[in-house]
Design a protein around this motif. Sequence first.
Motif, PDB file in Angstrom:
ATOM      1  N   LYS A  43       0.841  -1.196   0.000  1.00 11.67           N
ATOM      2  CA  LYS A  43       0.000   0.000   0.000  1.00 11.67           C
ATOM      3  C   LYS A  43       0.880   1.252   0.000  1.00 11.67           C
ATOM      4  O   LYS A  43       1.891   1.297   0.718  1.00 11.67           O
ATOM      5  N   THR A  44       0.482   2.239  -0.791  1.00 10.00           N
ATOM      6  CA  THR A  44       1.337   3.407  -1.017  1.00 10.00           C
ATOM      7  C   THR A  44       0.661   4.703  -0.606  1.00 10.00           C
ATOM      8  O   THR A  44      -0.561   4.853  -0.684  1.00 10.00           O
ATOM      9  N   LEU A  45       1.499   5.645  -0.170  1.00  4.98           N
ATOM     10  CA  LEU A  45       1.092   7.029   0.059  1.00  4.98           C
ATOM     11  C   LEU A  45       1.827   7.890  -0.945  1.00  4.98           C
ATOM     12  O   LEU A  45       3.056   7.831  -1.037  1.00  4.98           O
ATOM     13  N   TYR A  46       1.078   8.684  -1.744  1.00  2.10           N
ATOM     14  CA  TYR A  46       1.700   9.595  -2.703  1.00  2.10           C
ATOM     15  C   TYR A  46       1.366  11.013  -2.282  1.00  2.10           C
ATOM     16  O   TYR A  46       0.200  11.379  -2.107  1.00  2.10           O
ATOM     17  N   VAL A  47       2.410  11.846  -2.136  1.00  2.00           N
ATOM     18  CA  VAL A  47       2.247  13.235  -1.719  1.00  2.00           C
ATOM     19  C   VAL A  47       2.793  14.145  -2.812  1.00  2.00           C
ATOM     20  O   VAL A  47       3.963  14.012  -3.205  1.00  2.00           O
ATOM     21  N   GLY A  48       1.964  15.047  -3.318  1.00  4.90           N
ATOM     22  CA  GLY A  48       2.397  15.969  -4.365  1.00  4.90           C
ATOM     23  C   GLY A  48       1.586  17.243  -4.339  1.00  4.90           C
ATOM     24  O   GLY A  48       0.680  17.410  -3.510  1.00  4.90           O
ATOM     25  N   ASP A  49       1.897  18.154  -5.279  1.00  6.04           N
ATOM     26  CA  ASP A  49       1.170  19.422  -5.300  1.00  6.04           C
ATOM     27  C   ASP A  49       0.851  19.923  -6.704  1.00  6.04           C
ATOM     28  O   ASP A  49       0.130  20.904  -6.860  1.00  6.04           O
ATOM     29  N   GLY A  50       1.369  19.288  -7.737  1.00  6.47           N
ATOM     30  CA  GLY A  50       1.189  19.799  -9.089  1.00  6.47           C
ATOM     31  C   GLY A  50       0.161  19.019  -9.884  1.00  6.47           C
ATOM     32  O   GLY A  50      -0.248  17.913  -9.506  1.00  6.47           O
ATOM     33  N   ILE A  51      -0.257  19.611 -11.002  1.00 10.28           N
ATOM     34  CA  ILE A  51      -1.231  18.958 -11.869  1.00 10.28           C
ATOM     35  C   ILE A  51      -0.705  17.621 -12.378  1.00 10.28           C
ATOM     36  O   ILE A  51      -1.452  16.650 -12.507  1.00 10.28           O
ATOM     37  N   ASN A  52       0.618  17.566 -12.642  1.00  9.25           N
ATOM     38  CA  ASN A  52       1.171  16.311 -13.156  1.00  9.25           C
ATOM     39  C   ASN A  52       1.183  15.194 -12.109  1.00  9.25           C
ATOM     40  O   ASN A  52       1.502  14.054 -12.415  1.00  9.25           O
ATOM     41  N   ASP A  53       0.836  15.528 -10.853  1.00  9.27           N
ATOM     42  CA  ASP A  53       0.775  14.508  -9.802  1.00  9.27           C
ATOM     43  C   ASP A  53      -0.592  13.845  -9.723  1.00  9.27           C
ATOM     44  O   ASP A  53      -0.741  12.816  -9.059  1.00  9.27           O
ATOM     45  N   ALA A  54      -1.616  14.436 -10.366  1.00  6.35           N
ATOM     46  CA  ALA A  54      -2.984  13.943 -10.212  1.00  6.35           C
ATOM     47  C   ALA A  54      -3.149  12.468 -10.580  1.00  6.35           C
ATOM     48  O   ALA A  54      -3.751  11.707  -9.800  1.00  6.35           O
ATOM     49  N   PRO A  55      -2.636  11.990 -11.725  1.00  5.71           N
ATOM     50  CA  PRO A  55      -2.800  10.559 -12.040  1.00  5.71           C
ATOM     51  C   PRO A  55      -2.159   9.646 -11.001  1.00  5.71           C
ATOM     52  O   PRO A  55      -2.729   8.600 -10.650  1.00  5.71           O
TER      53      PRO A  55
END
Length: 636
Positions: A520-532
């Motif tokens: 199981k993963t946690l993904y943390v981002g802030d940009g549009i390219n992070d949405a997928p």
Amino acid sequence: MPVDSIQSRTQRNADSFRARWNLLWSEKANWIAALAILGIGAHLLLRFGFHSSANVHSIPLWITLTVGGLPMLYELAGKLFKREFGSDLLGGISIITSVLLGEYLAGSIIVLMLSGGEALERYALQSASSVLSALAQRMPTIAHKKQQSGVSEVSLEQIEVGDTLIIYPHETCPADGVVIDGHGTMDESYLTGEPFQITKTSGSSVISGAINGGAVLTIRTTRLAADSRYAKIMEVMRKSEAERPRLRRLGDQLGAIYTPIALLVAISAWLISGEVLRFLAVLVIATPCPLLIGIPIAIIGSISLCARRAIIVKSPVVLEQITSCRTAIFDKTGTLTYGNPKLTELLSAKDFKDDLVLTMAASLERYSKHPLAQSILNATAERKIQLPEATEVEEKPGQGLRGTVSGHSVMITSRKQVLAQNLSGADELPAIAGGLECVVVIDERYAGMLRFRDAPRAESRPFVNHLGPKHQFQSVMIVSGDRESEVRYLADEVGIEQIYSQQSPEEKLAIVRAETSRAKTLYVGDGINDAPSMMAATVGMAIGQNSDVTAAAAGVVILDSTLTKVDEFMHISRRMRGIALQSAVGGMALSIIGMIFASLGYLNPVTGAILQEVIDVLAVLNALRAAFPPKVIHDL
């Protein structure tokens, strides 16, 4: 009268009747509980006060069982038809058994217990969101919009991005924006959880829901009222009350196991003792339908607490999933870094001093909108350098910034431009290194180079280092579209070994999918390219409000750009799960102890019902703890 008009009126009447019926049905637990209390009270009064006959003092109980019990049995029958064998099935069996055995008082108490538990759930859910409800009442319905004709009052729906609003003293800010005139303070504690008065001056950001101090502020709106931080918090309140969280299904699963055990104990007590009342007594105390409401109450309370900490939980399921995530994946810029490059190195050519190069560059950059301009100005402010005025400033695309400062021609440009123009001193240019750079040219001679890096957040390294020991993460990595040198530099700064650089959004997505297939993963981002990638991860988390697309894809949105809030969410989630299981499993354990005493003949049906109600109240009170912040809410 036209047929269409008659049909329209008929439809409106039908819709009105349906709406009133739905409202009445949604409140059925309240009036059934009230009826049960009146019925039981009337029975006791007739029986012990007036010493009336059994036929007379049983009438209130019959009314309770008929008017209140039948709707509940009808609802339980619907669940059985759908093959939903929950723990509330025990309550239905208990009501039927009590009627067959003539134990009308016990049956009425069961009706009170089931309806009272449901009513208590509604009250507890509202209590868990009480802070948000109070916040909703604080929001103004109008704003003061400044126009050429003067200041006029408009509704929040009429506010548009770019409008100029006047915030009078002690008013609540109606929309997110930036101060363009005035100097004062605002109280943002209802939104951020921080009990401070925040100073506001020209250029300061303001958030909807904040309370203005004693000065008039003029702001320019940056978001529609419907898109503001305040509106997002209100949306959480509505959705959290309407959506059935996943952990509630855990309660159903526990009930599905618990129900046959309770039936087995009840039947065994009947067969061994030969007393059918023991069967009823066991079922009465085993009825845990109100008990299991502790799980959703804990979830709603945690969502409310998160919202008060500037953490928007869009999907309640993430509260359960985050505790089992073992791989943390981070975007680089704006997530582990501030997203604002900082001047890290000043390399002056011979015959030029550092302060002179910086002064000349900053004097020009005051008139530039380049992303690096503010970093240069910040550096001069730290050194307390007084900047002379610049004249003849111009900035042509691709040629850099030009102007005159203290009688000297100054140009800020790129390495490529210096080499192309073959300027004097070009041979002194330092070797290419990581990070961003710009070249300062004074009087057509190379004078120095400024190098910048996007500085890691102050909390990045402590946060990364504590993920394993405190939250059981086994793998931490950076997946970024930046150059390898930049990603590696940041990874070394914050203590991450595994990196993926120069990754397109499609490549990021493939990496996240591969990692999620293993753990199981946690993904943390802030940009549009992070949405997928956020959508592909087990838990997607967006930091800041830079992109509506990113926020829509994430299960959690951190409104404040800090990793400390990520840690707070992990702590709230872990605490929520513990409290929810305490309420469910602990309450069921108490019920099982009561079932044993009932099977041995120490508890009759009426006493068992009262004891079960006490257990239910204890479970709910324990679940309500989730809405209140603990003493320690993060490790950083």
